[in-house]
Design an enzyme around this catalytic site. Structure first.
Site, PDB file in Angstrom:
ATOM      1  N   ARG A   1       0.812  -1.228   0.000  1.00  0.00           N
ATOM      2  CA  ARG A   1       0.000   0.000   0.000  1.00  0.00           C
ATOM      3  C   ARG A   1       0.843   1.275   0.000  1.00  0.00           C
ATOM      4  O   ARG A   1       0.376   2.344   0.374  1.00  0.00           O
ATOM      5  CB  ARG A   1      -0.985   0.013   1.170  1.00  0.00           C
ATOM      6  CG  ARG A   1      -2.004  -1.115   1.132  1.00  0.00           C
ATOM      7  CD  ARG A   1      -3.118  -0.901   2.139  1.00  0.00           C
ATOM      8  NE  ARG A   1      -4.120  -1.956   2.027  1.00  0.00           N
ATOM      9  CZ  ARG A   1      -4.114  -3.075   2.736  1.00  0.00           C
ATOM     10  NH1 ARG A   1      -3.149  -3.292   3.624  1.00  0.00           N
ATOM     11  NH2 ARG A   1      -5.052  -3.977   2.578  1.00  0.00           N
TER      12      ARG A   1
ATOM     13  N   HIS B   1       0.719  11.973 -28.632  1.00  0.00           N
ATOM     14  CA  HIS B   1       0.380  10.589 -28.280  1.00  0.00           C
ATOM     15  C   HIS B   1      -0.312   9.884 -29.444  1.00  0.00           C
ATOM     16  O   HIS B   1      -0.119   8.678 -29.662  1.00  0.00           O
ATOM     17  CB  HIS B   1      -0.507  10.554 -27.042  1.00  0.00           C
ATOM     18  CG  HIS B   1       0.255  10.733 -25.761  1.00  0.00           C
ATOM     19  ND1 HIS B   1      -0.365  10.984 -24.555  1.00  0.00           N
ATOM     20  CD2 HIS B   1       1.584  10.702 -25.488  1.00  0.00           C
ATOM     21  CE1 HIS B   1       0.548  11.106 -23.609  1.00  0.00           C
ATOM     22  NE2 HIS B   1       1.733  10.938 -24.149  1.00  0.00           N
TER      23      HIS B   1
ATOM     24  N   ARG C   1      -2.811  21.699 -14.061  1.00  0.00           N
ATOM     25  CA  ARG C   1      -1.764  20.739 -14.404  1.00  0.00           C
ATOM     26  C   ARG C   1      -1.928  20.221 -15.823  1.00  0.00           C
ATOM     27  O   ARG C   1      -0.951  19.815 -16.465  1.00  0.00           O
ATOM     28  CB  ARG C   1      -1.765  19.579 -13.404  1.00  0.00           C
ATOM     29  CG  ARG C   1      -0.633  18.595 -13.658  1.00  0.00           C
ATOM     30  CD  ARG C   1      -0.365  17.664 -12.505  1.00  0.00           C
ATOM     31  NE  ARG C   1       0.747  16.782 -12.825  1.00  0.00           N
ATOM     32  CZ  ARG C   1       1.385  16.016 -11.954  1.00  0.00           C
ATOM     33  NH1 ARG C   1       1.010  16.018 -10.685  1.00  0.00           N
ATOM     34  NH2 ARG C   1       2.385  15.244 -12.333  1.00  0.00           N
TER      35      ARG C   1
ATOM     36  N   HIS D   1       0.902  17.009 -26.124  1.00  0.00           N
ATOM     37  CA  HIS D   1       0.813  15.580 -25.853  1.00  0.00           C
ATOM     38  C   HIS D   1      -0.383  14.903 -26.527  1.00  0.00           C
ATOM     39  O   HIS D   1      -0.305  13.733 -26.898  1.00  0.00           O
ATOM     40  CB  HIS D   1       0.773  15.340 -24.342  1.00  0.00           C
ATOM     41  CG  HIS D   1       2.092  15.534 -23.669  1.00  0.00           C
ATOM     42  ND1 HIS D   1       2.744  16.753 -23.650  1.00  0.00           N
ATOM     43  CD2 HIS D   1       2.890  14.677 -22.994  1.00  0.00           C
ATOM     44  CE1 HIS D   1       3.881  16.622 -22.990  1.00  0.00           C
ATOM     45  NE2 HIS D   1       3.996  15.373 -22.588  1.00  0.00           N
TER      46      HIS D   1
ATOM     47  N   HIS E   1       9.132   9.741 -27.656  1.00  0.00           N
ATOM     48  CA  HIS E   1       8.090  10.519 -26.980  1.00  0.00           C
ATOM     49  C   HIS E   1       8.346  12.025 -27.113  1.00  0.00           C
ATOM     50  O   HIS E   1       7.434  12.792 -27.464  1.00  0.00           O
ATOM     51  CB  HIS E   1       8.016  10.139 -25.500  1.00  0.00           C
ATOM     52  CG  HIS E   1       7.098  11.006 -24.711  1.00  0.00           C
ATOM     53  ND1 HIS E   1       5.727  10.998 -24.885  1.00  0.00           N
ATOM     54  CD2 HIS E   1       7.342  11.932 -23.747  1.00  0.00           C
ATOM     55  CE1 HIS E   1       5.166  11.867 -24.057  1.00  0.00           C
ATOM     56  NE2 HIS E   1       6.130  12.449 -23.365  1.00  0.00           N
TER      57      HIS E   1
ATOM     58  N   LYS F   1       7.355  23.348 -13.493  1.00  0.00           N
ATOM     59  CA  LYS F   1       6.509  22.188 -13.216  1.00  0.00           C
ATOM     60  C   LYS F   1       6.145  22.113 -11.743  1.00  0.00           C
ATOM     61  O   LYS F   1       5.011  21.768 -11.388  1.00  0.00           O
ATOM     62  CB  LYS F   1       7.193  20.894 -13.652  1.00  0.00           C
ATOM     63  CG  LYS F   1       6.284  19.688 -13.428  1.00  0.00           C
ATOM     64  CD  LYS F   1       6.677  18.464 -14.211  1.00  0.00           C
ATOM     65  CE  LYS F   1       5.585  17.405 -14.110  1.00  0.00           C
ATOM     66  NZ  LYS F   1       5.925  16.162 -14.844  1.00  0.00           N
TER      67      LYS F   1
ATOM     68  N   GLU G   1      -4.352  16.897 -11.053  1.00  0.00           N
ATOM     69  CA  GLU G   1      -4.927  17.310 -12.328  1.00  0.00           C
ATOM     70  C   GLU G   1      -6.455  17.401 -12.244  1.00  0.00           C
ATOM     71  O   GLU G   1      -7.176  16.863 -13.076  1.00  0.00           O
ATOM     72  CB  GLU G   1      -4.514  16.333 -13.434  1.00  0.00           C
ATOM     73  CG  GLU G   1      -4.532  16.957 -14.825  1.00  0.00           C
ATOM     74  CD  GLU G   1      -3.839  16.075 -15.855  1.00  0.00           C
ATOM     75  OE1 GLU G   1      -2.609  16.198 -16.000  1.00  0.00           O
ATOM     76  OE2 GLU G   1      -4.528  15.263 -16.482  1.00  0.00           O
TER      77      GLU G   1
END
Length: 367
Positions: free
Chosen positions: A121, A253, A242, A249, A267, A227, A237
Site C-alpha cells: 500500500r 500521443h 496541471r 501531448h 516521446h 513544473k 490534475e
C-alpha cells in the site's frame, strides 16, 4: 547546485540539480537510505554507464547496491514487468519505510514509482533521472504508470518521490537524439507559460544541447521550477492547471500510437511535433497569429526536432489519428479538452474542440 522545492501538503520534497550528485549518493539521500542494502531499478543501457559508479558511491558509505535490471524501452512498462519487479522487491524484504531508487529515464521512473505505489500500500522511492526528458518532466510530480493494450500510461497512480537528484553528468552519455527529444519538454515550458524563457532558449538552446554546464543547469532548473509550481497548485490534475503540462501531448500521443510507440518516433519527438500542431491549430482557430505558430515551429526545427507530419510517412488519414485520441486519459464525459495557445507563453484548456474538426486539420497537415 540548484535546489527546487516541490511544495505539497505534508509531502514536500526537493529536486536537486547539479553535476556530481551520484558521487555523493549516500550523503545526498541521507536517512532515506536506512538499510545497508539499497534496491535499485534500472535498465541495461543505464547500467552499462552508471552501475559501477553508483555501486562505488554507496560502498564508500558501507552500503550495498542490489539491482533489478530490465530491458530498455516501453516494453518494460507492462503487467508482466510490474509483477516481476514487485516480486523482486518482496524478495529483497522492502518495507513501507524503505526507499527504492529509480535510476534511469521516464520508463524506469514510471515502472518503479507505480510498483512502489502499490507495494504494501505504498513505500518510498527516489528518482535519479538520467535523461533530459526525465530530469525536466517525468521525474517530478508523482505520475506513475504502466501501459495497456489500449494505450500508453492508462494504468497508474499518483505517487510522489521523496527526493529527485538530477545529476547533469548523466546526460554526457545520453545519445544526441535522446537529448533533443528531452529538449522538446524544455521548450514546452517556455511555450505554455514563460515567453521570456522561450526567448532565452532561442539564444542558448544549442548550448543546452551541447551540455554546457551553466546553460544546462539553468534550463533544467527553470523547467523544474515551472513544473513544481503547477504541481503544487494542481497535484492530481483536477482544476485544469496541471493539464497545461500536456501541451503537445494529445497530438503527440496519437502520432506515437500510429507509429507503434517505437523508436520510429520518440516521446519527446512526438511532443515537439504535437506542439507545432497545437500552435498551428490555434492559429487555424484565430487564437494566435500565423507568425507565432511559425515561431514555435522554428524554435523546434532549429534543434533538429520534427515539425511536419508528412516526414513520418504515415499510412493513415486525419480521422484515424483523431480516433487514437479517444483513448486519451483526459477524456471526460465524452469530450476531450485540448491545450491550445493564446500566445507564446499563454496556454489554456479548450473544451469546445470537435474531433471531426481536428481530423480535418490533420488531413491538411498530412497532405
Amino acid at each position: 547546485m540548484a535546489v527546487i522545492p516541490v511544495e505539497l501538503a505534508g509531502r514536500s520534497y526537493e529536486v536537486r540539480i547539479a553535476r556530481g550528485l551520484l558521487d555523493n549518493l549516500a550523503s545526498e539521500c541521507g536517512e532515506l537510505l536506512r538499510k545497508d542494502r539499497v534496491p535499485i531499478v534500472t535498465d541495461v543501457n543505464v547500467a552499462r554507464h552508471w552501475r559501477e559508479p553508483v555501486e562505488s558511491a554507496l560502498a564508500r558509505a558501507d552500503k550495498e547496491a542490489v539491482w533489478h535490471v530490465v530491458d530498455p524501452g516501453e516494453g518494460a512498462k507492462s503487467w508482466q514487468g510490474l509483477e516481476r519487479l514487485i516480486d523482486w522487491l518482496l524478495e529483497q524484504g522492502v518495507e513501507r519505510g524503505d526507499h527504492v531508487i529509480a535510476l534511469g529515464g521516464g520508463v524506469i521512473g514510471d515502472l518503479t514509482g507505480f510498483a512502489c505505489a502499490v507495494l504494501k500500500r505504498g513505500c518510498g522511492f527516489i528518482q535519479l533521472p538520467t535523461t533530459l526528458l526525465a530530469q525536466v518532466d517525468s521525474s517530478v510530480g508523482g505520475k506513475t504508470a504502466i501501459n495497456a493494450g489500449a494505450g500508453k500510461n492508462l494504468i497508474g497512480a499518483f505517487h510522489q518521490p521523496s527526493l529527485v537528484l538530477a545529476d547533469l553528468t548523466t546526460l554526457d552519455t545520453l545519445p544526441d537524439r535522446e537529448m533533443r527529444a528531452g529538449y522538446a519538454e524544455v521548450i514546452k515550458y517556455g511555450v505554455l507559460g514563460d515567453s521570456a524563457f522561450f526567448d532565452w532558449l532561442a539564444g542558448h538552446g544549442k548550448s543546452v544541447l551541447a551540455r554546457e554546464s551553466e546553460a544546462l543547469e539553468h534550463a533544467v532548473a527553470t523547467s523544474v521550477a515551472a513544473k513544481a509550481r503547477i504541481v503544487a497548485e494542481d497535484e492530481r490534475e483536477t482544476s485544469g492547471t496541471r493539464a497545461l503540462l500536456n501541451l503537445g501531448h494529445t497530438f503527440g500521443h496519437a502520432l506515437e500510437a500510429e507509429t507503434g510507440f517505437s523508436d520510429r518516433l520518440l516521446h519527446g519527438e512526438g511532443v515537439a511535433l504535437g506542439m507545432v500542431l497545437a500552435a498551428r491549430y490555434s492559429a487555424r482557430r484565430n487564437l494566435i497569429s500565423d507568425s507565432d505558430a511559425d515561431r514555435v515551429a522554428g524554435a523546434i526545427a532549429a534543434v533538429g526536432l520534427p515539425t511536419e507530419i508528412r516526414t513520418l510517412d504515415l499510412d493513415c488519414d486525419g480521422r484515424k489519428l483523431a480516433d487514437h485520441m479517444l483513448h486519451d486519459k483526459k477524456m471526460d464525459g465524452g469530450t476531450l479538452p485540448f491545450i491550445l495557445l493564446r500566445g507564446i507563453g499563454d496556454a489554456f484548456m479548450a473544451r469546445d474542440v470537435e474531433l471531426a474538426d481536428v481530423a480535418e486539420f490533420l488531413d491538411e497537415q498530412l497532405g
